[in-house]
Design a protein around this motif. Structure first.
Motif, PDB file in Angstrom:
ATOM      1  N   ILE A 246       0.761  -1.124  -0.044  1.00 53.19           N
ATOM      2  CA  ILE A 246      -0.072  -0.039   0.105  1.00 53.19           C
ATOM      3  C   ILE A 246       0.818   1.181  -0.117  1.00 53.19           C
ATOM      4  O   ILE A 246       0.679   2.310  -0.714  1.00 53.19           O
ATOM      5  CB  ILE A 246      -0.993  -0.043   1.037  1.00 53.19           C
ATOM      6  CG1 ILE A 246      -2.186  -1.206   1.182  1.00 53.19           C
ATOM      7  CG2 ILE A 246      -1.734   1.449   1.326  1.00 53.19           C
ATOM      8  CD1 ILE A 246      -2.945  -1.452   2.486  1.00 53.19           C
ATOM      9  N   ALA A 247       1.996   1.305   0.855  1.00 48.37           N
ATOM     10  CA  ALA A 247       2.874   2.576   0.784  1.00 48.37           C
ATOM     11  C   ALA A 247       3.584   2.667  -0.607  1.00 48.37           C
ATOM     12  O   ALA A 247       3.694   3.688  -0.946  1.00 48.37           O
ATOM     13  CB  ALA A 247       3.788   2.367   2.040  1.00 48.37           C
ATOM     14  N   VAL A 248       4.122   1.703  -0.887  1.00 50.36           N
ATOM     15  CA  VAL A 248       4.704   1.698  -2.287  1.00 50.36           C
ATOM     16  C   VAL A 248       3.871   2.187  -3.563  1.00 50.36           C
ATOM     17  O   VAL A 248       4.118   3.054  -4.186  1.00 50.36           O
ATOM     18  CB  VAL A 248       5.529   0.235  -2.684  1.00 50.36           C
ATOM     19  CG1 VAL A 248       5.797   0.310  -4.159  1.00 50.36           C
ATOM     20  CG2 VAL A 248       6.524  -0.064  -1.934  1.00 50.36           C
ATOM     21  N   LYS A 249       2.473   1.630  -3.374  1.00 49.90           N
ATOM     22  CA  LYS A 249       1.539   1.908  -4.388  1.00 49.90           C
ATOM     23  C   LYS A 249       1.038   3.375  -4.192  1.00 49.90           C
ATOM     24  O   LYS A 249       1.086   4.369  -5.247  1.00 49.90           O
ATOM     25  CB  LYS A 249       0.346   1.129  -4.184  1.00 49.90           C
ATOM     26  CG  LYS A 249      -0.951   1.869  -4.869  1.00 49.90           C
ATOM     27  CD  LYS A 249      -2.161   0.654  -4.607  1.00 49.90           C
ATOM     28  CE  LYS A 249      -3.688   1.591  -5.064  1.00 49.90           C
ATOM     29  NZ  LYS A 249      -4.748   0.837  -4.597  1.00 49.90           N
ATOM     30  N   ASP A 250       0.822   3.803  -2.924  1.00 52.40           N
ATOM     31  CA  ASP A 250       0.814   5.191  -2.937  1.00 52.40           C
ATOM     32  C   ASP A 250       1.762   6.322  -3.172  1.00 52.40           C
ATOM     33  O   ASP A 250       1.515   7.265  -3.674  1.00 52.40           O
ATOM     34  CB  ASP A 250       0.322   5.540  -1.307  1.00 52.40           C
ATOM     35  CG  ASP A 250      -0.809   4.896  -1.022  1.00 52.40           C
ATOM     36  OD1 ASP A 250      -1.619   4.443  -1.821  1.00 52.40           O
ATOM     37  OD2 ASP A 250      -1.191   5.044   0.429  1.00 52.40           O
ATOM     38  N   ARG A 251       3.093   5.926  -2.846  1.00 48.07           N
ATOM     39  CA  ARG A 251       4.365   6.715  -3.338  1.00 48.07           C
ATOM     40  C   ARG A 251       4.438   6.947  -4.832  1.00 48.07           C
ATOM     41  O   ARG A 251       4.391   7.963  -5.355  1.00 48.07           O
ATOM     42  CB  ARG A 251       5.422   6.070  -2.706  1.00 48.07           C
ATOM     43  CG  ARG A 251       5.711   6.231  -1.474  1.00 48.07           C
ATOM     44  CD  ARG A 251       7.430   6.099  -1.023  1.00 48.07           C
ATOM     45  NE  ARG A 251       7.682   4.820  -1.244  1.00 48.07           N
ATOM     46  CZ  ARG A 251       7.626   3.895  -0.387  1.00 48.07           C
ATOM     47  NH1 ARG A 251       7.132   4.000   0.956  1.00 48.07           N
ATOM     48  NH2 ARG A 251       8.108   2.442  -0.734  1.00 48.07           N
ATOM     49  N   PHE A 252       4.052   5.685  -5.458  1.00 46.70           N
ATOM     50  CA  PHE A 252       3.959   5.704  -7.205  1.00 46.70           C
ATOM     51  C   PHE A 252       2.913   6.452  -7.561  1.00 46.70           C
ATOM     52  O   PHE A 252       3.023   7.347  -8.501  1.00 46.70           O
ATOM     53  CB  PHE A 252       3.943   4.271  -7.606  1.00 46.70           C
ATOM     54  CG  PHE A 252       3.746   4.259  -8.989  1.00 46.70           C
ATOM     55  CD1 PHE A 252       4.975   4.215  -9.648  1.00 46.70           C
ATOM     56  CD2 PHE A 252       2.607   4.059  -9.874  1.00 46.70           C
ATOM     57  CE1 PHE A 252       5.067   4.301 -11.136  1.00 46.70           C
ATOM     58  CE2 PHE A 252       2.719   3.968 -11.158  1.00 46.70           C
ATOM     59  CZ  PHE A 252       3.831   4.228 -11.835  1.00 46.70           C
ATOM     60  N   ALA A 253       1.547   6.427  -7.029  1.00 47.66           N
ATOM     61  CA  ALA A 253       0.548   7.151  -7.477  1.00 47.66           C
ATOM     62  C   ALA A 253       0.695   8.506  -7.161  1.00 47.66           C
ATOM     63  O   ALA A 253       0.343   9.458  -7.781  1.00 47.66           O
ATOM     64  CB  ALA A 253      -0.731   6.739  -6.666  1.00 47.66           C
ATOM     65  N   SER A 254       1.664   9.016  -6.005  1.00 43.96           N
ATOM     66  CA  SER A 254       1.941  10.383  -5.805  1.00 43.96           C
ATOM     67  C   SER A 254       2.751  10.894  -6.720  1.00 43.96           C
ATOM     68  O   SER A 254       2.478  12.101  -7.148  1.00 43.96           O
ATOM     69  CB  SER A 254       2.333  10.573  -4.415  1.00 43.96           C
ATOM     70  OG  SER A 254       2.452  11.798  -3.924  1.00 43.96           O
ATOM     71  N   ALA A 255       3.751  10.175  -6.980  1.00 44.53           N
ATOM     72  CA  ALA A 255       4.884  10.723  -7.991  1.00 44.53           C
ATOM     73  C   ALA A 255       4.011  10.913  -9.292  1.00 44.53           C
ATOM     74  O   ALA A 255       4.369  11.847 -10.101  1.00 44.53           O
ATOM     75  CB  ALA A 255       5.975   9.589  -8.026  1.00 44.53           C
ATOM     76  N   THR A 256       3.384  10.047  -9.989  1.00 47.82           N
ATOM     77  CA  THR A 256       2.512  10.208 -10.981  1.00 47.82           C
ATOM     78  C   THR A 256       1.708  11.401 -11.094  1.00 47.82           C
ATOM     79  O   THR A 256       1.565  11.947 -12.171  1.00 47.82           O
ATOM     80  CB  THR A 256       1.816   8.695 -11.266  1.00 47.82           C
ATOM     81  OG1 THR A 256       2.810   7.357 -11.490  1.00 47.82           O
ATOM     82  CG2 THR A 256       1.184   8.924 -12.837  1.00 47.82           C
ATOM     83  N   ALA A 257       1.057  11.441  -9.957  1.00 44.21           N
ATOM     84  CA  ALA A 257       0.064  12.781  -9.637  1.00 44.21           C
ATOM     85  C   ALA A 257       0.975  13.993 -10.059  1.00 44.21           C
ATOM     86  O   ALA A 257       0.586  15.102 -10.785  1.00 44.21           O
ATOM     87  CB  ALA A 257      -0.611  12.652  -8.455  1.00 44.21           C
ATOM     88  N   SER A 258       2.290  13.902  -9.677  1.00 44.80           N
ATOM     89  CA  SER A 258       3.258  15.125  -9.490  1.00 44.80           C
ATOM     90  C   SER A 258       3.444  15.263 -11.284  1.00 44.80           C
ATOM     91  O   SER A 258       3.696  16.536 -11.632  1.00 44.80           O
ATOM     92  CB  SER A 258       4.272  14.762  -8.593  1.00 44.80           C
ATOM     93  OG  SER A 258       4.284  14.829  -7.527  1.00 44.80           O
ATOM     94  N   ALA A 259       3.542  14.338 -11.886  1.00 43.81           N
ATOM     95  CA  ALA A 259       3.996  14.561 -13.500  1.00 43.81           C
ATOM     96  C   ALA A 259       2.660  15.006 -14.164  1.00 43.81           C
ATOM     97  O   ALA A 259       2.781  15.890 -14.920  1.00 43.81           O
ATOM     98  CB  ALA A 259       4.264  12.826 -13.940  1.00 43.81           C
ATOM     99  N   VAL A 260       1.424  14.528 -13.596  1.00 45.21           N
ATOM    100  CA  VAL A 260       0.164  15.001 -14.312  1.00 45.21           C
ATOM    101  C   VAL A 260       0.104  16.407 -13.958  1.00 45.21           C
ATOM    102  O   VAL A 260      -0.091  17.357 -14.546  1.00 45.21           O
ATOM    103  CB  VAL A 260      -0.828  14.462 -13.776  1.00 45.21           C
ATOM    104  CG1 VAL A 260      -2.140  15.213 -13.841  1.00 45.21           C
ATOM    105  CG2 VAL A 260      -1.114  13.240 -14.161  1.00 45.21           C
ATOM    106  N   ARG A 261       0.423  16.872 -12.542  1.00 39.29           N
ATOM    107  CA  ARG A 261       0.272  18.307 -12.118  1.00 39.29           C
ATOM    108  C   ARG A 261       1.406  19.128 -13.033  1.00 39.29           C
ATOM    109  O   ARG A 261       1.023  20.405 -13.429  1.00 39.29           O
ATOM    110  CB  ARG A 261       0.650  18.598 -10.648  1.00 39.29           C
ATOM    111  CG  ARG A 261       0.732  19.758 -10.330  1.00 39.29           C
ATOM    112  CD  ARG A 261       0.570  19.930  -8.561  1.00 39.29           C
ATOM    113  NE  ARG A 261       1.925  19.606  -8.315  1.00 39.29           N
ATOM    114  CZ  ARG A 261       2.608  18.578  -7.526  1.00 39.29           C
ATOM    115  NH1 ARG A 261       1.796  17.573  -7.169  1.00 39.29           N
ATOM    116  NH2 ARG A 261       3.670  18.616  -7.080  1.00 39.29           N
ATOM    117  N   LEU A 262       2.573  18.599 -13.270  1.00 41.63           N
ATOM    118  CA  LEU A 262       3.707  19.419 -13.693  1.00 41.63           C
ATOM    119  C   LEU A 262       3.149  19.719 -15.353  1.00 41.63           C
ATOM    120  O   LEU A 262       3.086  21.005 -15.839  1.00 41.63           O
ATOM    121  CB  LEU A 262       4.841  18.512 -13.836  1.00 41.63           C
ATOM    122  CG  LEU A 262       6.027  19.298 -14.443  1.00 41.63           C
ATOM    123  CD1 LEU A 262       7.477  18.484 -13.647  1.00 41.63           C
ATOM    124  CD2 LEU A 262       6.259  19.060 -15.924  1.00 41.63           C
TER     125      LEU A 262
END
Length: 333
Positions: A246-262
Motif C-alpha cells: 500500500i505504501a509503495v503504491k501510494d508513493r508511485f501514485a503520488s509521483a505520477t500525480a506530480s507528473a500530471v500536475r507538472l
C-alpha cells in the motif's frame, strides 16, 4: 475493433488538411499494429503482424502490414493518400529517417524509412514520427471526439499523453498541433529533477522524476515475485491489505500525480492520458492517481481550481491509438 466518432462536415486532422483514407502503423520491437482511417476519421480496419528486425525486414513487414489493413478495410491501395509510421529511436520527421532503433535492428546509420516504404508501396507518401508523438495524436483523435457533446471533435485537440513505461515521457498536442520542440525534447518531463538528493539517473542528473514515476521505478520498489508484471503484483498485494505494498503504491501514485500536475501547470492541456505498460492496470491506477491529485489539491485552493483529477484519462484500449495517430499524421499536405 473500435470506432472513432464522425465529425459534422468531415473530420480534420492536426495537420489541418481535409483527410482521405490513410494508414497508420505503430512499429514496436515485437509487433506492428496497423489502422486504416476513412475520410470521416473513423477506424475501419486494424491489423497486427510480427516485427521483422533489420532494415530489409522492417520495410517489407511494414509494406505488408499496409496491404493487409487496406484489404481488411475493403479498399484499394490506390485510395490511400498517405501512410504514417510511429517508431522508436531517433526520428527525423522532415527527412523520414530513423536511427538507433536498436530493438528493431537499426543502429547508427540513418535508415531512409519513409522513402523506402513509399517505394515499396508504389509511391504512396509516407511520414515517420516518434512513437510517443503518434500516441499523443492518436489519443487526441479518439478521446476528444468521443467526449465531445456533439459526437465530433472539439475545435482544437489539446492533450498530453503520459507514457508510464520503462521510463517516463509525454507527447503533446497543443491547440491541435503536435509539439515536438526546437530539438525534439518537448515532453521529456521524466528528466526534470524533483529531488536533489534522490537516486542517480542514467541521464547524468540526480533525482529525476522518472526515478519515482515509471515502470522501472516501480519494479525497483516492488520486484516481481511470482512471475507476473511488477505493477500487477504490487496492486494485487495492496488490494489484499499488504501495508508495505500500500505504501509503495501510494508513493508511485503520488509521483505520477506530480507528473500530471507538472504537465497541466506547464501547458494547461484539457486532458492528460495515462498510457504505457503500467497503464494496463486500468481503473485501479486511474483511481489511485486521481485520489493522489485530490489529496495534493487540499493544500492549495489554486490547485483545487484546476480540477486536475478530472483531467486524467486512461489511454483507449479499443483501438491501437499509436497506429491511429500515425494515420492522422499521414494526412500531410
Amino acid at each position: 475493433m473500435g470506432k472513432v466518432g464522425k465529425r459534422e462536415g468531415g473530420a480534420r486532422s492536426v495537420t489541418g488538411r481535409a483527410p482521405e483514407y490513410t494508414v497508420g502503423l505503430d512499429i514496436g520491437g515485437t509487433k506492428i499494429l496497423g489502422a486504416l482511417l476513412d475520410p470521416a476519421g473513423e477506424v475501419v480496419a486494424t491489423v497486427r503482424r510480427s516485427t521483422v528486425h533489420g532494415a530489409e525486414g522492417l520495410v517489407a513487414g511494414a509494406a505488408q502490414a499496409v496491404r493487409d489493413v487496406v484489404e481488411s478495410g475493403g479498399v484499394e491501395l490506390a485510395a490511400v493518400v498517405g501512410v504514417g509510421l510511429g517508431i522508436p529511436g531517433i526520428v527525423d520527421h522532415v527527412s523520414g529517417t530513423v536511427k538507433h532503433a536498436v530493438n528493431l535492428g537499426v543502429h547508427d546509420d540513418e535508415l531512409p524509412l519513409a522513402d523506402l516504404l513509399s517505394l515499396a508501396l508504389g509511391g504512396v507518401p509516407v511520414v515517420v514520427e516518434n512513437d510517443l508523438n503518434v500516441a499523443a495524436v492518436g489519443a487526441a483523435h479518439v478521446l476528444e471526439r468521443s467526449e465531445s457533446p456533439s459526437g465530433g471533435a472539439p475545435e482544437h485537440e489539446d492533450l498530453a499523453f503520459l507514457a508510464l513505461g520503462t521510463g517516463l515521457a509525454s507527447g503533446l498536442v497543443l491547440d491541435g498541433e503536435l509539439r515536438r520542440g526546437a530539438s525534439g525534447a518537448a515532453g521529456e518531463i521524466g528528466h526534470i529533477p524533483v529531488d536533489p538528493l534522490g537516486p542517480e539517473c542514467p541521464c547524468g542528473q540526480r533525482g529525476c522524476l522518472e526515478r519515482f514515476a515509471s515502470g522501472k521505478a516501480l519494479e525497483a520498489a516492488w520486484p516481481s515475485r511470482y512471475g507476473k508484471p511488477a505493477p500487477v503484483e504490487l496492486f494485487e498485494a495492496a488490494r489484499a491489505g499488504d501495508e508495505e505494498a500500500i505504501a509503495v503504491k501510494d508513493r508511485f501514485a503520488s509521483a505520477t500525480a506530480s507528473a500530471v500536475r507538472l504537465l497541466v501547470l506547464a501547458t494547461d492541456v484539457r486532458h492528460v492520458v495515462l498510457g504505457g505498460g503500467v497503464a494496463l492496470l486500468g481503473t485501479e491506477l486511474l483511481d489511485a492517481v486521481q485520489d493522489a491529485l485530490r489529496e495534493q489539491a487540499k493544500v492549495s485552493s489554486f490547485l483545487g481550481s484546476l480540477k486536475l483529477a478530472e483531467r486524467v484519462r486512461l489511454a483507449p484500449t479499443h483501438v491501437p491509438v499509436a497506429a491511429v495517430g500515425a494515420a492522422v499524421l499521414g494526412r500531410r499536405s
